[in-house]
Motif scaffolding. Structure first.
Motif, mmCIF file in Angstrom:
data_model
loop_
_atom_site.group_PDB
_atom_site.id
_atom_site.type_symbol
_atom_site.label_atom_id
_atom_site.label_comp_id
_atom_site.label_asym_id
_atom_site.label_seq_id
_atom_site.Cartn_x
_atom_site.Cartn_y
_atom_site.Cartn_z
ATOM 1 N N LEU A 149 29.132 20.637 64.567
ATOM 2 C CA LEU A 149 27.920 21.400 64.264
ATOM 3 C C LEU A 149 28.192 22.634 63.419
ATOM 4 C CD1 LEU A 149 25.998 21.414 67.681
ATOM 5 C CD2 LEU A 149 25.419 20.113 65.618
ATOM 6 N N GLN A 150 29.435 23.082 63.397
ATOM 7 C CA GLN A 150 29.741 24.347 62.748
ATOM 8 C C GLN A 150 29.340 24.388 61.275
ATOM 9 O OE1 GLN A 150 30.399 26.962 64.368
ATOM 10 N NE2 GLN A 150 30.745 28.366 62.652
ATOM 11 N N PRO A 151 29.534 23.307 60.484
ATOM 12 C CA PRO A 151 29.070 23.367 59.083
ATOM 13 C C PRO A 151 27.564 23.624 58.972
ATOM 14 C CG PRO A 151 30.608 21.563 59.373
ATOM 15 C CD PRO A 151 30.315 22.088 60.744
ATOM 16 N N THR A 152 26.779 23.079 59.894
ATOM 17 C CA THR A 152 25.336 23.332 59.880
ATOM 18 C C THR A 152 25.052 24.790 60.189
ATOM 19 O OG1 THR A 152 24.833 21.075 60.566
ATOM 20 C CG2 THR A 152 23.149 22.740 60.978
ATOM 21 N N ILE A 153 25.758 25.349 61.163
ATOM 22 C CA ILE A 153 25.539 26.745 61.538
ATOM 23 C C ILE A 153 25.940 27.673 60.394
ATOM 24 C CG2 ILE A 153 26.277 28.558 63.129
ATOM 25 C CD1 ILE A 153 26.522 26.379 65.288
ATOM 26 N N GLU A 154 27.040 27.379 59.728
ATOM 27 C CA GLU A 154 27.452 28.198 58.589
ATOM 28 C C GLU A 154 26.467 28.065 57.428
ATOM 29 O OE1 GLU A 154 31.437 27.140 57.658
ATOM 30 O OE2 GLU A 154 32.286 28.080 59.458
ATOM 31 N N ALA A 155 25.906 26.871 57.260
ATOM 32 C CA ALA A 155 24.953 26.666 56.160
ATOM 33 C C ALA A 155 23.677 27.464 56.373
ATOM 34 C CB ALA A 155 24.639 25.179 56.024
ATOM 35 N N VAL A 156 23.166 27.526 57.610
ATOM 36 C CA VAL A 156 21.943 28.293 57.844
ATOM 37 C C VAL A 156 22.222 29.786 57.780
ATOM 38 C CG1 VAL A 156 22.126 28.381 60.384
ATOM 39 C CG2 VAL A 156 19.872 28.465 59.286
ATOM 40 N N THR A 157 23.408 30.218 58.201
ATOM 41 C CA THR A 157 23.751 31.642 58.159
ATOM 42 C C THR A 157 23.860 32.143 56.727
ATOM 43 O OG1 THR A 157 24.997 31.337 60.221
ATOM 44 C CG2 THR A 157 25.341 33.381 59.030
ATOM 45 N N THR A 158 24.332 31.302 55.830
ATOM 46 C CA THR A 158 24.486 31.707 54.428
ATOM 47 C C THR A 158 23.279 31.338 53.579
ATOM 48 O OG1 THR A 158 25.653 29.616 53.982
ATOM 49 C CG2 THR A 158 26.994 31.551 54.522
ATOM 50 N N GLY A 159 22.243 30.764 54.198
ATOM 51 C CA GLY A 159 21.002 30.503 53.491
ATOM 52 C C GLY A 159 20.952 29.197 52.730
ATOM 53 N N ARG A 160 21.917 28.293 52.943
ATOM 54 C CA ARG A 160 21.910 27.036 52.198
ATOM 55 C C ARG A 160 20.910 26.029 52.758
ATOM 56 N NH1 ARG A 160 27.457 27.609 52.884
ATOM 57 N NH2 ARG A 160 27.587 25.626 54.025
ATOM 58 N N ILE A 161 20.571 26.164 54.042
ATOM 59 C CA ILE A 161 19.543 25.301 54.625
ATOM 60 C C ILE A 161 18.602 26.182 55.428
ATOM 61 C CG2 ILE A 161 21.070 23.289 54.726
ATOM 62 C CD1 ILE A 161 21.341 23.768 57.735
ATOM 63 N N PRO A 162 17.346 25.770 55.622
ATOM 64 C CA PRO A 162 16.399 26.594 56.394
ATOM 65 C C PRO A 162 16.701 26.558 57.888
ATOM 66 C CG PRO A 162 15.369 24.539 55.720
ATOM 67 C CD PRO A 162 16.713 24.579 55.042
ATOM 68 N N PHE A 163 16.212 27.575 58.576
ATOM 69 C CA PHE A 163 16.473 27.683 60.011
ATOM 70 C C PHE A 163 15.929 26.482 60.781
ATOM 71 C CE2 PHE A 163 14.754 28.840 64.187
ATOM 72 C CZ PHE A 163 15.942 29.108 64.860
ATOM 73 N N ALA A 164 14.727 26.042 60.455
ATOM 74 C CA ALA A 164 14.118 24.947 61.211
ATOM 75 C C ALA A 164 14.998 23.703 61.180
ATOM 76 C CB ALA A 164 12.731 24.636 60.649
ATOM 77 N N ARG A 165 15.606 23.434 60.046
ATOM 78 C CA ARG A 165 16.477 22.259 59.937
ATOM 79 C C ARG A 165 17.726 22.421 60.799
ATOM 80 N NH1 ARG A 165 19.121 20.314 54.209
ATOM 81 N NH2 ARG A 165 20.613 18.784 55.035
ATOM 82 N N ALA A 166 18.323 23.596 60.755
ATOM 83 C CA ALA A 166 19.525 23.834 61.562
ATOM 84 C C ALA A 166 19.203 23.801 63.048
ATOM 85 C CB ALA A 166 20.149 25.178 61.186
ATOM 86 N N SER A 167 18.104 24.436 63.414
ATOM 87 C CA SER A 167 17.702 24.442 64.820
ATOM 88 C C SER A 167 17.457 23.026 65.322
ATOM 89 C CB SER A 167 16.441 25.291 64.990
ATOM 90 O OG SER A 167 15.906 25.154 66.283
#
Length: 582
Positions: free
Chosen positions: A506-524
């Motif tokens: 899951l960590q790549p998803t968490i890093e992507a939302v933290t850096t703005g590459r994907i929206p929060f709703a998708r990561a959540s």
């Protein structure tokens, strides 16, 4: 020989001669005769100086520990004093979104065309602490250094993405460089601390702020702090560079709940701060139109954490069995006492119920609100336990759990004791311990999922504790459920959160939302189902506070977002009070 005798010239004759000579030498008229008169005494009394405006606030307890960045110090009074005295770069705007605090700052913006993500902060030249020192870059540096290195802090993720903080223009310009893009940068550098006074103070980060703040960057400053008497006196900060406060003094007094209710009723207290249960709310409403009630959500969700790093709970089936043994409704009622907190039951692992975009992410049917004995038996047997002589035993060892709650945090202790009783009803042994907050959050709960609990954890299996949320949901997600960062300078890994959760998938998803590459709703949508199925945390309710304000105290307004009315304390106009030579 003889003597001549001198005869004195008569004074009147001398004056006549002098005047005649003077008259002969000038055409100017003689000087006017000025009559001397004595003013008659006035019958009006002398003007009295105006009485100072005083706000008297009542709280239920006054204890040391006021660091707004430390989990151990989270309280209503910490919220209030930090809003009064510690300046923030950004503050909640009318719609709850973060806006620049122009009282402190000239500007804050992302610097374009740089190799790495950089933010430039320009501090007002007249902004300073109450002891005369300027608010400057060293205050940014100090907060950054502490938040990236200390355990038990609130929302450290953004600070741990910073690689450098530099001072320019005598400390009034600050350049902050991040190791990767960070869209949530506006959530950083709130409640700055006076670094020149605290960085080398005895006690360090843990104890320096036990007796309040040594200097203020707000409209009031502490003049007297007396824990034994249960009283704090704040006076108008004469060095405050912005509009001076309209009241002269704020007095905070600690008393039990009934005494505060009586003081509100009589008018001896103009403002009361409560963590109320249903009975207290009835009493407050009974005060009538003289008292206005303001219910404010706090950025904390009361949560029961299950620690995967515990040897007894490292099997997800056992964690699920524990949750199936609990009566969630009863735990919520116990923690809230039927008060307004109960209206904000939490069913998500990141956002709090009062935040924009909140919705329940809890899978339907995953957790029952009441005990499920059949599910408890099934899961424990699958995990290798046998029910023998009124207890669950595996490899000759009974299942006995330790539940931790912070010392003298009444609601957490009550929930922990209720959970222990509910587990005992399903023949799962449980003991409650109540360590001090600093020990619990800084030493006992931080974990490393690569190994089982260290000795200092005291074998804690579960903990009733606050889960902080912030204005940046991505940072909240990463702080609670992301893997810890690695310090690029030392190569050391930060400690993990209270559950020991770290999912490398899951960590790549968490890093992507933290850096703005994907929206929060998708990561959540990807992270939260895994957290729920891992049975690591049972959210209970969002914590709230209630302010009771008498109508003679003017200027008190609800704060937007997580801001409190104390953010506009400069506009408060208290009642006339006695003058003291403080």
């Amino acid at each position: 020989m003889y003597r001549s005798r001198f005869r004195p010239f008569p004074a009147a004759a001398l004056v006549l001669v002098f005047l005649s000579v003077l008259t002969g030498c000038t055409n100017a008229p003689p000087p006017p005769v000025v009559s001397s008169t004595t003013p008659r005494p006035s019958s009006e009394p002398p003007t009295e100086p105006p009485q100072p405006r005083v706000v008297v606030a009542g709280v239920e307890k006054l204890e040391g520990g006021f660091n707004p960045h430390a989990l151990a110090d989270q309280s209503q009074l910490t919220d209030a004093l930090s809003e009064l005295m510690l300046p923030s770069v950004f503050v909640p705007g009318p719609d709850g979104e973060q806006v620049l605090n122009t009282t402190l700052m000239k500007s804050a913006e992302v610097v374009p065309d740089t190799d790495r993500f950089t933010v430039r902060y320009r501090i007002r030249t007249d902004a300073g602490w109450s002891d005369g020192a300027p608010i400057a870059a060293e205050d940014f540096v100090y907060l950054w250094e502490q938040m990236r290195s200390q355990d038990g802090v609130v929302n450290p993720v953004g600070y741990r993405m910073i690689s450098d903080v530099r001072s320019q223009q005598g400390g009034k310009t600050v350049l902050v460089t991040f190791d990767r893009p960070y869209p949530g940068w506006k959530s950083l550098f709130d409640h700055l601390l006076p670094a020149h006074l605290v960085k080398d103070a005895p006690g360090g980060w843990e104890d320096t702020l036990d007796d309040g703040y040594p200097a203020s960057g707000g409209p009031f400053a502490i003049r007297q702090f007396d824990l034994d008497r249960g009283q704090i006196v704040l006076m108008r900060n004469e060095r405050y560079w912005a509009e001076p406060a309209k009241s002269d003094r704020i007095v905070v007094r600690a008393a039990d709940r009934q005494a505060n209710l009586n003081a509100l009723s009589s008018g001896n207290v103009q403002l009361g701060m409560f963590d109320p249960d249903a009975e207290t709310m009835r009493a407050l409403r009974g005060l009538g139109e003289d008292v206005r009630l303001i219910t404010l959500p706090r950025p904390l969700v009361s949560t029961l954490f299950l620690r995967r790093s515990s040897p007894q709970l490292n099997d997800v089936r056992v964690r699920r069995a524990v949750l199936a043994a609990l009566d969630r409704n009863a735990l919520v009622s116990t923690g809230t006492g039927g008060g307004p907190d109960e209206e904000r039951r939490a069913h998500a692992q990141v956002l709090a119920p009062s935040q924009p975009g909140y919705s329940a992410t809890e899978p339907a049917g995953e957790f029952s609100d009441s005990p499920d004995p059949q599910r408890v038996r099934k899961l424990l047997r699958e995990a290798g336990y046998e029910h023998t002589d009124g207890s669950w035993v595996r490899d000759g060892t009974p299942l006995n759990l330790v539940i931790a709650a912070q010392f003298e945090e009444d609601s957490y202790e009550a929930v922990a004791n209720a959970a222990a009783d509910q587990l005992a009803a399903q023949d799962i042994g449980a003991t409650v311990i109540t360590p001090e907050g600093d020990e619990l959050y800084r030493t006992m709960l931080p974990t490393d999922p690569g190994r089982m609990d260290p000795p200092e954890s005291a074998g804690i299996d579960l903990a009733v504790a606050p889960r902080p949320v912030s204005a940046d949901p991505a940072s909240t997600l990463a702080a609670q459920w992301g893997c810890p960062s690695v310090d690029p300078d030392t190569g050391s890994t930060a400690t993990f959160g209270p559950t020991g959760f770290c999912d490398r998938m899951l960590q790549p998803t968490i890093e992507a939302v933290t850096t703005g590459r994907i929206p929060f709703a998708r990561a959540s949508g990807r992270v939260e189902p895994v957290v729920w199925s891992s049975a690591l945390a049972l959210p209970l309710y969002q914590e709230t506070r209630v302010l009771a304000v008498r109508r003679e105290l003017r200027g008190v307004e609800d704060g937007p977002g997580f801001a409190t009315p104390f953010s506009t304390v400069g506009e408060w106009i208290g009642a006339p009070g006695e003058s003291y030579d403080w």
